[in-house]
Scaffold this active site. Structure first.
Site, mmCIF file in Angstrom:
data_model
loop_
_atom_site.group_PDB
_atom_site.id
_atom_site.type_symbol
_atom_site.label_atom_id
_atom_site.label_comp_id
_atom_site.label_asym_id
_atom_site.label_seq_id
_atom_site.Cartn_x
_atom_site.Cartn_y
_atom_site.Cartn_z
ATOM 1 N N ARG A 185 11.052 29.310 20.385
ATOM 2 C CA ARG A 185 10.320 29.079 19.152
ATOM 3 C C ARG A 185 9.301 27.976 19.366
ATOM 4 O O ARG A 185 9.589 26.935 19.956
ATOM 5 C CB ARG A 185 11.274 28.676 18.029
ATOM 6 C CG ARG A 185 12.256 29.780 17.668
ATOM 7 C CD ARG A 185 12.203 30.109 16.198
ATOM 8 N NE ARG A 185 10.870 30.422 15.732
ATOM 9 C CZ ARG A 185 10.448 30.215 14.481
ATOM 10 N NH1 ARG A 185 11.275 29.678 13.594
ATOM 11 N NH2 ARG A 185 9.232 30.543 14.117
ATOM 12 N N HIS A 189 9.649 23.896 8.378
ATOM 13 C CA HIS A 189 10.107 24.747 7.282
ATOM 14 C C HIS A 189 9.744 24.119 5.936
ATOM 15 O O HIS A 189 9.896 22.906 5.744
ATOM 16 C CB HIS A 189 11.624 24.928 7.348
ATOM 17 C CG HIS A 189 12.106 25.578 8.611
ATOM 18 N ND1 HIS A 189 12.406 26.932 8.675
ATOM 19 C CD2 HIS A 189 12.338 25.086 9.844
ATOM 20 C CE1 HIS A 189 12.808 27.214 9.894
ATOM 21 N NE2 HIS A 189 12.775 26.121 10.626
ATOM 22 N N TYR A 234 12.021 25.071 21.136
ATOM 23 C CA TYR A 234 13.414 25.216 21.549
ATOM 24 C C TYR A 234 13.736 26.678 21.838
ATOM 25 O O TYR A 234 13.115 27.581 21.283
ATOM 26 C CB TYR A 234 14.369 24.645 20.497
ATOM 27 C CG TYR A 234 14.267 25.278 19.125
ATOM 28 C CD1 TYR A 234 14.939 26.461 18.811
ATOM 29 C CD2 TYR A 234 13.512 24.672 18.133
ATOM 30 C CE1 TYR A 234 14.857 27.023 17.561
ATOM 31 C CE2 TYR A 234 13.417 25.229 16.868
ATOM 32 C CZ TYR A 234 14.090 26.399 16.586
ATOM 33 O OH TYR A 234 13.999 26.956 15.337
ATOM 34 N N TYR A 248 17.951 20.226 16.001
ATOM 35 C CA TYR A 248 18.225 20.024 14.583
ATOM 36 C C TYR A 248 19.514 19.218 14.419
ATOM 37 O O TYR A 248 20.450 19.343 15.216
ATOM 38 C CB TYR A 248 18.419 21.364 13.868
ATOM 39 C CG TYR A 248 17.167 22.177 13.658
ATOM 40 C CD1 TYR A 248 16.348 21.965 12.555
ATOM 41 C CD2 TYR A 248 16.813 23.179 14.559
ATOM 42 C CE1 TYR A 248 15.212 22.730 12.348
ATOM 43 C CE2 TYR A 248 15.679 23.948 14.362
ATOM 44 C CZ TYR A 248 14.877 23.719 13.260
ATOM 45 O OH TYR A 248 13.744 24.479 13.065
ATOM 46 N N HIS A 274 7.337 24.095 14.724
ATOM 47 C CA HIS A 274 7.115 24.596 13.372
ATOM 48 C C HIS A 274 7.876 23.730 12.380
ATOM 49 O O HIS A 274 8.810 23.008 12.747
ATOM 50 C CB HIS A 274 7.566 26.059 13.239
ATOM 51 C CG HIS A 274 9.022 26.264 13.476
ATOM 52 N ND1 HIS A 274 9.570 26.322 14.748
ATOM 53 C CD2 HIS A 274 10.074 26.393 12.620
ATOM 54 C CE1 HIS A 274 10.875 26.493 14.666
ATOM 55 N NE2 HIS A 274 11.223 26.529 13.374
#
Length: 232
Positions: free
Chosen positions: A152, A157, A142, A103, A155
């Protein structure tokens, strides 16, 4: 969408504090919520945002020399209510990590490389049919840095705003066929299998989208018994 402080349905909504994921205790109140009079800060809505944004489409992938690294995907997400009726004009914020699982955020300690051509966030407005579309790249998996050893899965958000600021649903979209879905603590905090499956997008036939992108269909239900699970 409506403001609600009652306990979540235990089966169809994600658990507030989930054993095995330490960060959930920091994101969930330890005491029962209290009602208070609503003021203009809650009862106003994202009207200024609506005036600035075009409807329906966003692009995070870029093109040419500014093309983000990764598998190009096209997401078609439809915002509906409990009766399946579209929710036009809903402001939808979308964010995800890059193809390496990184991110663009100072709190992300993952040592995966950033992508200078990938910002990772978009804001769009649902059209008359409740549809928003996003051209982007598929996010990577990640590791979770909370003292445990789990990853995780890929995905995305979503944050959906209604007519007022209190009408907000934050959820996540997962990809079909991902091995890490079965062990993801957040996804599996939704106990009901049918509700959990509603968090996973559908891969459309390659003939139903751009020739150079995989197309995923996703539906976000903002309220009712089949409402999309609220997930941070």
């Amino acid at each position: 969408m409506r403001y609600q402080i009652d306990p979540r349905p235990k089966d169809t909504q994600s658990q507030g504090v989930e054993p095995g994921y330490a960060y959930t205790a920091q994101r969930w109140p330890s005491r029962a919520l209290q009602r208070r009079p609503l003021t203009v800060s809650e009862l106003s809505g994202p009207q200024a945002v609506l005036r600035r944004l075009a409807t329906v489409r966003g692009d995070l992938a870029g093109s040419g020399e500014k093309r983000a690294l990764g598998q190009l995907i096209h997401i078609r997400a439809r915002i509906v209510d409990e009766d399946g009726a579209p929710v036009p004009g809903a402001v939808v914020e979308i964010w995800h990590c890059n193809a390496a699982g990184k991110y663009i955020h100072p709190n992300d300690t993952n040592d995966a490389p950033p992508d200078p051509n990938f910002y990772g966030a978009a804001r769009v407005v649902a059209g008359d049919g409740g549809l928003v579309e996003l051209r982007t790249i598929k996010p990577g998996a990640y590791p979770v840095r909370d003292g445990t050893s789990w990853w995780r899965p890929p995905h995305i958000h979503f944050s959906v705003w209604g007519r007022v600021w209190l009408s907000r649903l934050v959820t996540q979209m997962f990809f079909p066929g991902e091995p890490l879905n079965a062990s993801d603590v957040i996804l599996n905090a939704i106990r009901d299998p049918a509700a959990r499956s509603r968090c996973i997008a559908t891969l459309l036939p390659t003939t139903q989208g751009p020739a150079n992108a995989l197309v995923f269909d996703y539906q976000i239900v903002v309220r009712g018994r089949k409402a999309s699970a609220s997930m941070p």
